[in-house]
Design an enzyme around this catalytic site. Structure first.
Site, PDB file in Angstrom:
ATOM      1  N   TYR A 116       0.852  -1.196   0.000  1.00  0.00           N
ATOM      2  CA  TYR A 116       0.000   0.000   0.000  1.00  0.00           C
ATOM      3  C   TYR A 116       0.886   1.244   0.000  1.00  0.00           C
ATOM      4  O   TYR A 116       1.307   1.730   1.038  1.00  0.00           O
ATOM      5  CB  TYR A 116      -0.951   0.008   1.204  1.00  0.00           C
ATOM      6  CG  TYR A 116      -1.948  -1.139   1.238  1.00  0.00           C
ATOM      7  CD1 TYR A 116      -2.137  -1.973   0.144  1.00  0.00           C
ATOM      8  CD2 TYR A 116      -2.708  -1.380   2.370  1.00  0.00           C
ATOM      9  CE1 TYR A 116      -3.043  -3.018   0.176  1.00  0.00           C
ATOM     10  CE2 TYR A 116      -3.634  -2.421   2.414  1.00  0.00           C
ATOM     11  CZ  TYR A 116      -3.781  -3.245   1.309  1.00  0.00           C
ATOM     12  OH  TYR A 116      -4.689  -4.286   1.351  1.00  0.00           O
ATOM     13  N   PHE A 123     -13.092  -5.422   0.598  1.00  0.00           N
ATOM     14  CA  PHE A 123     -14.146  -4.683  -0.106  1.00  0.00           C
ATOM     15  C   PHE A 123     -15.500  -4.902   0.584  1.00  0.00           C
ATOM     16  O   PHE A 123     -16.505  -5.228  -0.080  1.00  0.00           O
ATOM     17  CB  PHE A 123     -14.252  -5.089  -1.581  1.00  0.00           C
ATOM     18  CG  PHE A 123     -13.163  -4.561  -2.483  1.00  0.00           C
ATOM     19  CD1 PHE A 123     -12.242  -3.624  -2.030  1.00  0.00           C
ATOM     20  CD2 PHE A 123     -13.052  -4.995  -3.808  1.00  0.00           C
ATOM     21  CE1 PHE A 123     -11.231  -3.143  -2.870  1.00  0.00           C
ATOM     22  CE2 PHE A 123     -12.055  -4.508  -4.650  1.00  0.00           C
ATOM     23  CZ  PHE A 123     -11.153  -3.588  -4.173  1.00  0.00           C
ATOM     24  N   PRO A 124     -15.584  -4.753   1.906  1.00  0.00           N
ATOM     25  CA  PRO A 124     -16.855  -4.985   2.613  1.00  0.00           C
ATOM     26  C   PRO A 124     -17.962  -4.045   2.146  1.00  0.00           C
ATOM     27  O   PRO A 124     -19.140  -4.363   2.274  1.00  0.00           O
ATOM     28  CB  PRO A 124     -16.495  -4.734   4.086  1.00  0.00           C
ATOM     29  CG  PRO A 124     -15.274  -3.858   4.047  1.00  0.00           C
ATOM     30  CD  PRO A 124     -14.526  -4.285   2.829  1.00  0.00           C
ATOM     31  N   LEU A 125     -17.557  -2.888   1.589  1.00  0.00           N
ATOM     32  CA  LEU A 125     -18.554  -1.926   1.089  1.00  0.00           C
ATOM     33  C   LEU A 125     -18.563  -1.901  -0.438  1.00  0.00           C
ATOM     34  O   LEU A 125     -19.077  -0.955  -1.042  1.00  0.00           O
ATOM     35  CB  LEU A 125     -18.254  -0.526   1.635  1.00  0.00           C
ATOM     36  CG  LEU A 125     -18.215  -0.413   3.162  1.00  0.00           C
ATOM     37  CD1 LEU A 125     -17.758   0.973   3.610  1.00  0.00           C
ATOM     38  CD2 LEU A 125     -19.595  -0.721   3.740  1.00  0.00           C
ATOM     39  N   GLY A 161     -17.291   1.127  -1.872  1.00  0.00           N
ATOM     40  CA  GLY A 161     -18.147   2.311  -1.715  1.00  0.00           C
ATOM     41  C   GLY A 161     -19.482   2.189  -2.431  1.00  0.00           C
ATOM     42  O   GLY A 161     -20.423   2.921  -2.135  1.00  0.00           O
TER      43      GLY A 161
HETATM   44  N1  LIG Z   1      -6.387  -8.867   0.581  1.00  0.00           N
HETATM   45  C1  LIG Z   1      -6.613  -8.167  -0.491  1.00  0.00           C
HETATM   46  O1  LIG Z   1      -6.259  -8.550  -1.603  1.00  0.00           O
HETATM   47  C2  LIG Z   1      -7.317  -6.851  -0.371  1.00  0.00           C
HETATM   48  C3  LIG Z   1      -7.809  -6.204  -1.519  1.00  0.00           C
HETATM   49  C4  LIG Z   1      -8.490  -5.002  -1.354  1.00  0.00           C
HETATM   50  C5  LIG Z   1      -8.644  -4.457  -0.085  1.00  0.00           C
HETATM   51  N2  LIG Z   1      -8.136  -5.105   1.010  1.00  0.00           N
HETATM   52  C6  LIG Z   1      -8.328  -4.574   2.385  1.00  0.00           C
HETATM   53  O2  LIG Z   1      -9.708  -4.332   2.568  1.00  0.00           O
HETATM   54  C7  LIG Z   1      -9.893  -3.004   3.079  1.00  0.00           C
HETATM   55  C8  LIG Z   1     -11.222  -2.466   2.660  1.00  0.00           C
HETATM   56  O3  LIG Z   1     -11.263  -2.299   1.262  1.00  0.00           O
HETATM   57  P1  LIG Z   1     -11.450  -0.898   0.570  1.00  0.00           P
HETATM   58  O4  LIG Z   1     -11.119   0.180   1.528  1.00  0.00           O
HETATM   59  O5  LIG Z   1     -10.696  -0.901  -0.706  1.00  0.00           O
HETATM   60  O6  LIG Z   1     -12.982  -0.942   0.152  1.00  0.00           O
HETATM   61  P2  LIG Z   1     -14.349  -0.795   0.994  1.00  0.00           P
HETATM   62  O7  LIG Z   1     -14.074  -0.804   2.451  1.00  0.00           O
HETATM   63  O8  LIG Z   1     -15.313  -1.760   0.427  1.00  0.00           O
HETATM   64  O9  LIG Z   1     -14.843   0.649   0.531  1.00  0.00           O
HETATM   65  C9  LIG Z   1     -14.058   1.781   0.726  1.00  0.00           C
HETATM   66  C10 LIG Z   1     -14.760   2.933   0.016  1.00  0.00           C
HETATM   67  O10 LIG Z   1     -16.000   3.197   0.668  1.00  0.00           O
HETATM   68  C11 LIG Z   1     -16.039   4.559   1.079  1.00  0.00           C
HETATM   69  N3  LIG Z   1     -16.660   4.552   2.407  1.00  0.00           N
HETATM   70  C12 LIG Z   1     -16.206   3.980   3.556  1.00  0.00           C
HETATM   71  N4  LIG Z   1     -17.075   4.153   4.559  1.00  0.00           N
HETATM   72  C13 LIG Z   1     -18.115   4.871   4.050  1.00  0.00           C
HETATM   73  C14 LIG Z   1     -19.317   5.384   4.595  1.00  0.00           C
HETATM   74  N5  LIG Z   1     -19.653   5.183   5.882  1.00  0.00           N
HETATM   75  N6  LIG Z   1     -20.146   6.090   3.794  1.00  0.00           N
HETATM   76  C15 LIG Z   1     -19.850   6.303   2.490  1.00  0.00           C
HETATM   77  N7  LIG Z   1     -18.710   5.836   1.913  1.00  0.00           N
HETATM   78  C16 LIG Z   1     -17.847   5.123   2.688  1.00  0.00           C
HETATM   79  C17 LIG Z   1     -14.616   5.042   1.125  1.00  0.00           C
HETATM   80  O11 LIG Z   1     -14.539   6.410   0.778  1.00  0.00           O
HETATM   81  P3  LIG Z   1     -14.199   7.555   1.885  1.00  0.00           P
HETATM   82  O12 LIG Z   1     -12.730   7.539   2.088  1.00  0.00           O
HETATM   83  O13 LIG Z   1     -14.728   8.785   1.254  1.00  0.00           O
HETATM   84  O14 LIG Z   1     -14.968   7.182   3.124  1.00  0.00           O
HETATM   85  C18 LIG Z   1     -13.953   4.194   0.025  1.00  0.00           C
HETATM   86  O15 LIG Z   1     -14.130   4.816  -1.230  1.00  0.00           O
HETATM   87  C19 LIG Z   1      -8.686  -2.251   2.510  1.00  0.00           C
HETATM   88  O16 LIG Z   1      -8.467  -1.050   3.212  1.00  0.00           O
HETATM   89  C20 LIG Z   1      -7.607  -3.264   2.656  1.00  0.00           C
HETATM   90  O17 LIG Z   1      -7.114  -3.243   3.980  1.00  0.00           O
HETATM   91  C21 LIG Z   1      -7.478  -6.280   0.874  1.00  0.00           C
END
Ligand SMILES: NC(=O)c1ccc[n+]([C@@H]2O[C@H](COP(=O)([O-])OP(=O)(O)OC[C@H]3O[C@@H](n4cnc5c(N)ncnc54)[C@H](OP(=O)(O)O)[C@@H]3O)[C@@H](O)[C@H]2O)c1
Length: 286
Positions: A63, A211-213, A216
């Site tokens: 990252y 990608f729990p959300l 986004g």
């Molecule tokens: N193992 C793997 O291969 C892998 C791959 C991908 C990700 N990951 C891990 O999974 C974590 C989560 O994934 P992610 O952050 O990419 O995706 P995510 O949690 O599904 O979604 C993040 C997005 O949602 C928005 N968001 C978050 N909370 C919100 C809310 N309450 N209301 C409106 N929008 C909201 C964020 O924007 P804002 O900043 O504007 O809130 C961001 O654009 C990563 O941080 C990483 O640690 C692991």
């Protein structure tokens, strides 16, 4: 103030953590590449997460590379006081060629180097949980996991995890080293790894849905969860997280955000108790 404690806890080794964590992937520059656009805000978000009861942080050397780790070290080191019991999961096994570009590299020497660099950039003596970010298809699994197992035996890693794996890979891995956690893509609208989640639950393996959300898409106003969210006077993001938390006791969502309000909102989701009917209605949205 709502804190993560409402979601209950999970334990690995001598550390117990609340069942809603924080993923640091939103902190580096665009495409998870380069420095944070606003490092001061990033450090504020990390500190606020701890204030709100989050004590599980997910990061990766890739990252930035190293942007998220260094922000964590700047904020948390020397891991005293409030920061004493933070549980960190990090990952090795991917190289970066630019924004949004990722290539698996499972050469044992590279994995060893990256574990060492994770220790250095996080400012810790031992990594609580180390995920193999991707199994490199070019290298035998026993060489990749074998090297990480050696580093576990050396005391540099406490627990091992695998990311984006299927059940046969988990079974093959178990012959080399014990898997304590799995990190796979999983959210309300993408449940292709339902069988892996069930396997994890059966074997008491922590399941970290990435990608729990849905990056986004589940959180915005056009979300498929909007109607049910209104019923709970909650946001769609909160319902997406509450659904995951109810789906399995081994589930540990790690929503990523660089926004302090979103962070507080995500934490407050842990207090939402979905009815069985609404849980099923959401499951049927798939
Ligand atoms: N193992 C793997 O291969 C892998 C791959 C991908 C990700 N990951 C891990 O999974 C974590 C989560 O994934 P992610 O952050 O990419 O995706 P995510 O949690 O599904 O979604 C993040 C997005 O949602 C928005 N968001 C978050 N909370 C919100 C809310 N309450 N209301 C409106 N929008 C909201 C964020 O924007 P804002 O900043 O504007 O809130 C961001 O654009 C990563 O941080 C990483 O640690 C692991």
């Amino acid at each position: 103030m709502t804190t993560t404690t409402a979601a209950g806890t999970l334990t690995l080794g001598d550390k117990t953590f609340n069942r809603l964590g924080y993923g640091t992937m939103q902190l580096p520059g665009s495409g998870v590449w380069g420095p944070s656009a606003d490092p001061e805000n990033a450090r504020r978000v990390l500190a606020k997460a701890v204030d709100l009861g989050i004590n599980f942080f997910d990061t990766a050397d890739a990252y930035g590379p190293f942007t998220s780790n260094l922000l964590m070290r700047d904020t948390f080191a020397p891991y005293q006081g409030n920061y004493k019991n933070i549980f960190i999961s990090t990952k090795v096994g991917q190289t970066r060629q630019g924004p949004n570009l990722w290539t698996p590299d499972g050469r044992p020497d590279y994995l060893r180097q990256q574990v060492e660099l994770n220790l250095r950039t996080l400012g810790v003596d031992s990594i609580d949980l180390l995920f193999l970010h991707r199994i490199d298809p070019k290298i035998p699994l026993e060489d990749q996991l074998g090297e990480l197992k050696k580093m576990q035996d050396e005391g540099k890693i406490k627990h091992l995890g695998l990311s984006q794996v299927k059940i046969p890979e988990l079974q093959a891995a178990e012959k080399i080293a014990h898997t304590d956690a799995v990190q796979n893509l999983y959210n309300v609208t993408d449940r292709s790894d339902e069988d892996v989640l069930d396997y994890a639950e059966q074997h008491k393996i922590v399941f970290v849905p990435w990608f729990p959300l849905a990056t986004g898409k589940l959180a915005n106003e056009g979300s498929v969860l909007k109607k049910i969210a209104d019923k709970y006077q909650a946001s769609p993001a909160q319902i997406a997280l509450a659904w995951l938390l109810k789906r399995s006791p081994m589930m540990l969502p790690i929503p990523g955000t660089a926004n302090l309000d979103h962070l507080a909102q995500n934490v407050a989701a842990t207090a939402i108790k979905l009815s069985d009917n609404d849980f099923q209605a959401i499951a049927n949205l798939k």
